[in-house]
Design an enzyme around this catalytic site. Structure first.
Site, mmCIF file in Angstrom:
data_model
loop_
_atom_site.group_PDB
_atom_site.id
_atom_site.type_symbol
_atom_site.label_atom_id
_atom_site.label_comp_id
_atom_site.label_asym_id
_atom_site.label_seq_id
_atom_site.Cartn_x
_atom_site.Cartn_y
_atom_site.Cartn_z
ATOM 1 N N GLY A 32 -31.401 76.842 62.383
ATOM 2 C CA GLY A 32 -30.045 77.034 61.876
ATOM 3 C C GLY A 32 -29.907 78.385 61.202
ATOM 4 O O GLY A 32 -30.891 78.984 60.768
ATOM 5 N N VAL B 27 -32.608 78.863 58.602
ATOM 6 C CA VAL B 27 -33.338 77.620 58.320
ATOM 7 C C VAL B 27 -34.420 77.469 59.381
ATOM 8 O O VAL B 27 -34.135 77.565 60.579
ATOM 9 C CB VAL B 27 -32.411 76.388 58.326
ATOM 10 C CG1 VAL B 27 -33.211 75.127 58.017
ATOM 11 C CG2 VAL B 27 -31.288 76.554 57.324
ATOM 12 N N ASP C 130 -19.642 71.404 48.036
ATOM 13 C CA ASP C 130 -19.681 71.909 49.414
ATOM 14 C C ASP C 130 -19.998 70.778 50.402
ATOM 15 O O ASP C 130 -20.751 70.965 51.353
ATOM 16 C CB ASP C 130 -20.726 73.023 49.537
ATOM 17 C CG ASP C 130 -20.538 73.864 50.807
ATOM 18 O OD1 ASP C 130 -19.396 73.943 51.286
ATOM 19 O OD2 ASP C 130 -21.527 74.430 51.298
#
Length: 400
Positions: free
Chosen positions: A27, A34, A151
């Protein structure tokens, strides 16, 4: 270095970067990348804050605050223990970046699962994911020192698949948004890219201040994603979304016949005070789930009872086992295996599309009826008896 968010009595585990073996990038985002990897004997996800290199080499107050923000949020995550919260192992500081080391979820984010059209997601499974996420948020909000996520979105909910095919959501990544904001200078990051903008509550856009009500708003948008499997406001730019949510009350179009539409709409109410708490959200969604399971129990096929503790009942039988309760302990399904006797039947589920079209359409699409199942099982038993074998029953495969 002492992080400003590090609470007394809780120490962040410092991971030696030499013990981590990075495998591949899984990611990317405005914060960095990531990686999947290994730490000791555990499969891990490593979030790399590449912009932290400047913070490590520099000496300005803002750069120090950046490190404190990331490490402080990691410290909060590291001591949270709940099956619906992503487990964080520790933090690692290298010469090039700050690494946040957490458990690796096999299916990636909820957004990735929703985008995978080969993944069958029956209505009950999606509703159960919604309940699980709401329970995780309730855990955060109910702590002695409540934790506001700020978030919450499908990209920050991660999915672990068990051996029985059960999809278990885990909430993570609430530190990234504020850290990136600090790094890039305020609200600019929150309006950069559709990612976070779609989940921002109107009051957050106007005043840049999060609250438990803004988390509930974001959860309402997430409920829409679960209902439709579509991208939120996919035809609008981030700037258009920001402006229209703040000034025109823009919301996604409510799907017809969505069982949780009333909960969804109440969550994204314009007035923060009118939004339900996660205590109320969990109660209402759990009631919907129980009614759905009870309704489907009227269309069943008898099967051989599962052995106690075998854990082979799968996602739907474990749902039926828990029906009738309005709350669950934090350890439910944490290991993905059953601990009580599974029901001696299979609960039939329908996709949201079949739900919208009605049961008649579902039958016309080729779904078997309970009577047909009974006849087929009886015919097989009769055939085995004629061959001199002891009759046995086996479960039919779930239809895709």
């Amino acid at each position: 270095m002492q992080a400003r968010h590090l609470w007394k009595g809780h120490n962040l585990n410092v991971v030696n970067p030499k013990e981590i073996v990075l495998h591949k990038i899984i990611g990317e985002g405005s914060f960095g990348r990531v990686w999947s990897g290994m730490w000791r004997s555990s499969q891990v996800a490593v979030k790399e804050f590449v912009f932290a290199q400047a913070a490590v080499t520099g000496g300005s107050l803002q750069r120090n605050e950046l490190i404190e923000e990331i490490v402080g949020e990691a410290a909060v995550m590291s001591f949270l223990r709940h099956p619906r919260i992503l487990h964080l192992y520790g933090c690692s500081l290298t010469s090039q970046a700050i690494w946040i080391v957490s458990e690796l979820c096999s299916r990636g984010s909820l957004r990735q699962v929703l985008d995978d059209r080969s993944q069958h997601l029956p209505l009950v499974m999606r509703l159960r994911i919604a309940v699980d996420i709401a329970e995780g948020m309730l855990y955060l909000h109910s702590r002695e020192q409540p934790i506001i996520h700020r978030d919450l979105k499908s990209h920050n909910v991660f999915i672990q698949e068990t051996a029985t095919g059960e999809l278990l959501p885990k909430i993570g990544d609430w530190g990234s948004a504020r850290a990136v904001m600090l790094h890039t200078g305020g609200m600019r990051t929150m309006t950069h890219g559709v990612g976070t903008a779609c989940w921002l509550a109107p009051e957050v856009i106007r005043h840049a201040k999060g609250s438990w009500q803004s988390d509930v708003y974001a959860f309402g948008i997430l409920l829409w994603e679960l209902a439709t499997r579509e991208e939120v406001h996919s035809n609008l730019s981030a700037a258009q979304i920001i402006a229209r949510v703040a000034n025109e009350g823009l919301r996604p179009k409510v799907p017809c016949n969505c069982p949780w539409r009333e909960v969804m709409v109440s969550c994204w109410h314009e007035e923060p005070q009118a939004r339900p708490s996660f205590t109320e959200v969990v109660r209402r969604l759990t009631a919907l789930l129980e009614r759905r399971v009870a309704t489907q129990s009227s269309s069943i096929s008898p099967l051989r009872p599962q052995r106690r503790g075998s854990g082979s009942g799968g996602a739907y039988s474990s749902l039926a086992q828990r029906s009738g309760t309005t709350s669950r302990s934090s350890g439910d399904r944490s290991s993905g295996s059953g601990t009580s006797e599974a029901l001696p039947y299979r609960v039939r589920t329908h996709s949201l599309e079949e739900h919208d079209a009605g049961d008649a359409t579902g039958r016309a699409s080729g779904q078997e009826s309970p009577v047909a199942d009974l006849r087929e099982l009886a015919q097989r038993a009769k055939s085995r008896r004629h061959r001199g074998k002891r009759p046995r029953y086996r479960e039919d495969k779930e239809q895709s």
